[in-house]
Design a protein around this motif. Sequence first.
Motif, PDB file in Angstrom:
ATOM      1  N   PRO A  45      48.888  42.312  23.038  1.00 45.07           N
ATOM      2  CA  PRO A  45      49.765  41.471  23.861  1.00 45.07           C
ATOM      3  C   PRO A  45      50.130  40.182  23.143  1.00 45.07           C
ATOM      4  O   PRO A  45      49.551  39.834  22.107  1.00 45.07           O
ATOM      5  CB  PRO A  45      48.912  41.198  25.107  1.00 45.07           C
ATOM      6  CG  PRO A  45      47.495  41.363  24.649  1.00 45.07           C
ATOM      7  CD  PRO A  45      47.529  42.448  23.611  1.00 45.07           C
ATOM      8  N   HIS A  80      56.790  40.860  39.720  1.00 47.32           N
ATOM      9  CA  HIS A  80      57.032  41.974  38.798  1.00 47.32           C
ATOM     10  C   HIS A  80      57.720  43.135  39.511  1.00 47.32           C
ATOM     11  O   HIS A  80      58.706  43.687  39.013  1.00 47.32           O
ATOM     12  CB  HIS A  80      55.686  42.425  38.215  1.00 47.32           C
ATOM     13  CG  HIS A  80      55.743  43.692  37.422  1.00 47.32           C
ATOM     14  ND1 HIS A  80      56.326  43.770  36.168  1.00 47.32           N
ATOM     15  CD2 HIS A  80      55.291  44.948  37.702  1.00 47.32           C
ATOM     16  CE1 HIS A  80      56.214  45.003  35.707  1.00 47.32           C
ATOM     17  NE2 HIS A  80      55.603  45.733  36.621  1.00 47.32           N
ATOM     18  N   SER A 236      50.120  49.273  36.077  1.00 45.44           N
ATOM     19  CA  SER A 236      49.021  48.854  35.215  1.00 45.44           C
ATOM     20  C   SER A 236      49.572  47.941  34.139  1.00 45.44           C
ATOM     21  O   SER A 236      50.761  48.008  33.801  1.00 45.44           O
ATOM     22  CB  SER A 236      48.379  50.095  34.573  1.00 45.44           C
ATOM     23  OG  SER A 236      47.571  49.751  33.461  1.00 45.44           O
ATOM     24  N   VAL A 237      48.716  47.098  33.568  1.00 49.49           N
ATOM     25  CA  VAL A 237      49.142  46.288  32.425  1.00 49.49           C
ATOM     26  C   VAL A 237      48.862  47.000  31.103  1.00 49.49           C
ATOM     27  O   VAL A 237      49.255  46.512  30.042  1.00 49.49           O
ATOM     28  CB  VAL A 237      48.455  44.901  32.419  1.00 49.49           C
ATOM     29  CG1 VAL A 237      48.727  44.161  33.717  1.00 49.49           C
ATOM     30  CG2 VAL A 237      46.965  44.997  32.149  1.00 49.49           C
ATOM     31  N   THR A 240      52.364  48.812  29.164  1.00 52.03           N
ATOM     32  CA  THR A 240      53.487  47.900  28.970  1.00 52.03           C
ATOM     33  C   THR A 240      53.119  46.722  28.068  1.00 52.03           C
ATOM     34  O   THR A 240      53.915  46.311  27.221  1.00 52.03           O
ATOM     35  CB  THR A 240      53.968  47.356  30.328  1.00 52.03           C
ATOM     36  OG1 THR A 240      54.389  48.461  31.135  1.00 52.03           O
ATOM     37  CG2 THR A 240      55.131  46.399  30.155  1.00 52.03           C
ATOM     38  N   TYR A 241      51.904  46.210  28.254  1.00 52.02           N
ATOM     39  CA  TYR A 241      51.543  44.970  27.573  1.00 52.02           C
ATOM     40  C   TYR A 241      50.533  45.154  26.445  1.00 52.02           C
ATOM     41  O   TYR A 241      50.056  44.174  25.876  1.00 52.02           O
ATOM     42  CB  TYR A 241      51.007  43.963  28.603  1.00 52.02           C
ATOM     43  CG  TYR A 241      52.050  43.587  29.616  1.00 52.02           C
ATOM     44  CD1 TYR A 241      53.079  42.711  29.278  1.00 52.02           C
ATOM     45  CD2 TYR A 241      52.046  44.134  30.897  1.00 52.02           C
ATOM     46  CE1 TYR A 241      54.069  42.382  30.195  1.00 52.02           C
ATOM     47  CE2 TYR A 241      53.022  43.802  31.826  1.00 52.02           C
ATOM     48  CZ  TYR A 241      54.036  42.924  31.468  1.00 52.02           C
ATOM     49  OH  TYR A 241      55.017  42.610  32.373  1.00 52.02           O
ATOM     50  N   ALA A 280      45.928  39.029  32.831  1.00 55.29           N
ATOM     51  CA  ALA A 280      46.906  39.883  33.510  1.00 55.29           C
ATOM     52  C   ALA A 280      48.034  39.063  34.123  1.00 55.29           C
ATOM     53  O   ALA A 280      49.207  39.456  34.074  1.00 55.29           O
ATOM     54  CB  ALA A 280      46.217  40.725  34.586  1.00 55.29           C
ATOM     55  N   ALA A 283      50.323  38.078  31.360  1.00 52.65           N
ATOM     56  CA  ALA A 283      51.122  39.216  30.897  1.00 52.65           C
ATOM     57  C   ALA A 283      52.290  39.477  31.838  1.00 52.65           C
ATOM     58  O   ALA A 283      53.435  39.645  31.400  1.00 52.65           O
ATOM     59  CB  ALA A 283      50.236  40.459  30.780  1.00 52.65           C
ATOM     60  N   LEU A 284      52.017  39.491  33.139  1.00 51.57           N
ATOM     61  CA  LEU A 284      53.049  39.826  34.119  1.00 51.57           C
ATOM     62  C   LEU A 284      54.096  38.732  34.276  1.00 51.57           C
ATOM     63  O   LEU A 284      55.284  39.016  34.475  1.00 51.57           O
ATOM     64  CB  LEU A 284      52.397  40.100  35.472  1.00 51.57           C
ATOM     65  CG  LEU A 284      51.595  41.398  35.604  1.00 51.57           C
ATOM     66  CD1 LEU A 284      50.741  41.377  36.862  1.00 51.57           C
ATOM     67  CD2 LEU A 284      52.518  42.605  35.602  1.00 51.57           C
ATOM     68  N   GLN A 288      58.363  38.195  28.083  1.00 49.17           N
ATOM     69  CA  GLN A 288      58.374  39.659  28.038  1.00 49.17           C
ATOM     70  C   GLN A 288      58.896  40.177  26.699  1.00 49.17           C
ATOM     71  O   GLN A 288      59.267  41.353  26.582  1.00 49.17           O
ATOM     72  CB  GLN A 288      59.230  40.196  29.173  1.00 49.17           C
ATOM     73  CG  GLN A 288      58.768  39.779  30.555  1.00 49.17           C
ATOM     74  CD  GLN A 288      57.385  40.310  30.916  1.00 49.17           C
ATOM     75  OE1 GLN A 288      57.139  41.506  30.886  1.00 49.17           O
ATOM     76  NE2 GLN A 288      56.470  39.399  31.241  1.00 49.17           N
TER      77      GLN A 288
END
Length: 399
Positions: A45, A80, A236-237, A240-241, A280, A283-284, A288
């Motif tokens: 990330p 999100h 979920s993270v 994507t991350y 988290a 990240a969200l 991005q």
Amino acid sequence: MPQLAQRVGRAKPSAIMVIAEKAKQLKAAGRDIISFSIGVPNFLPGEHVYAAARESLSHDSGQYGSNRGADALLDAFLKHIEALGFSGYGRTNLSIGIGAKHVLYNLAEALLDEGDEICFAAPYWTTYRDIADIVGAKVNVMHCGSEQNYKLTPAQLDAALVRKPKVFLFNNPSNPTGMVYTGAEIAALAEVLARHPDTWVITDDIYNSMVFDGIGYHNFVFAKPELKERVIFVDSVSKTYGMPGWRVGLIAAPEAVAKAVTTLNSNHITSLPEVITAAAVAALSGPQDVPQAKCEEFAGRRDTVFAALSAIPGVVCPRPQGAFYAFPDVSVAFGKSHHGVAINNDVEFCAALLEAKGVACVPGSAFGEPRAMRISYTCPAAQLQPGLQRIAEFFAELN
């Protein structure tokens, strides 16, 4: 001697992890191994995620957290999903888990009594069947072969829902196929769901931000808002991350379902750690750019993989449009041999490929489709072309 519970006998090790471990052992023994087996994104990330984690550690409370999830995490997740197209959800519609796999297990415990039926399409993620078996649910698998691009049709869904299953579990984008349903395809399936009100709908859509070709992410709720009362969205993270090891899964669901999952959390995990929660949230809600760049990169890799597989005579591979998997039908190799080693099924094919060429792929039977194998193309970039070349050479050497 006392005996283990019967449910333990129904639990099986992940077939994906078995292949990954075999590849790791061969590599440790000095073999030149290229692994297309495990579905990890293989990127990290952004720095802002680590900065948030470090900041959290600097003022860690050392206390228990919320069973549902910290307010900051719930609020970040709400923003999100609103960006995805969901509306009208609040904190009481949400809950968390130690990764999406844990969330799915919680949902099985919350929704399925022993003997209840759950239906899902094949190819399916291996864990779907495993969890259903552990909780004692009956499984109705709807087979969707390569001839229909591995996609569920409205007629198949209607035939399954006539049986009034307790749960319909849906995956889009798909692991293991990489297929993505268009808005029109989702709308057609939503029409069927609307006619069968007795079934919960779980949409396991953790690859929703990894969609290529401008096809977009679509959900049944977007097509039929009234389905919101029965649809449970899982995210979920991890993928994507680039955070699979951080273990954060989330749901948006009817309040009763979110409350049930939260209650189950209170009985086993209690809460997510503060540092994990902070990462988290970052990240969200943070930049991005990393996931967007990786989505573009994976789309390019998809093109490379699809071109290589399409050039192999007899191999059929519907063109993936999301996630980071390809799922070629390799049954053209069945009944043949490679340097004297007979290949009669997908397991023998993958075993021979690993032994002869040092390429690890997961047999399709692990996903309910024994004519195929799964390729995860998240390996180091320098290994992608050589790995694909080895697969092409293996096919060329069959007799």
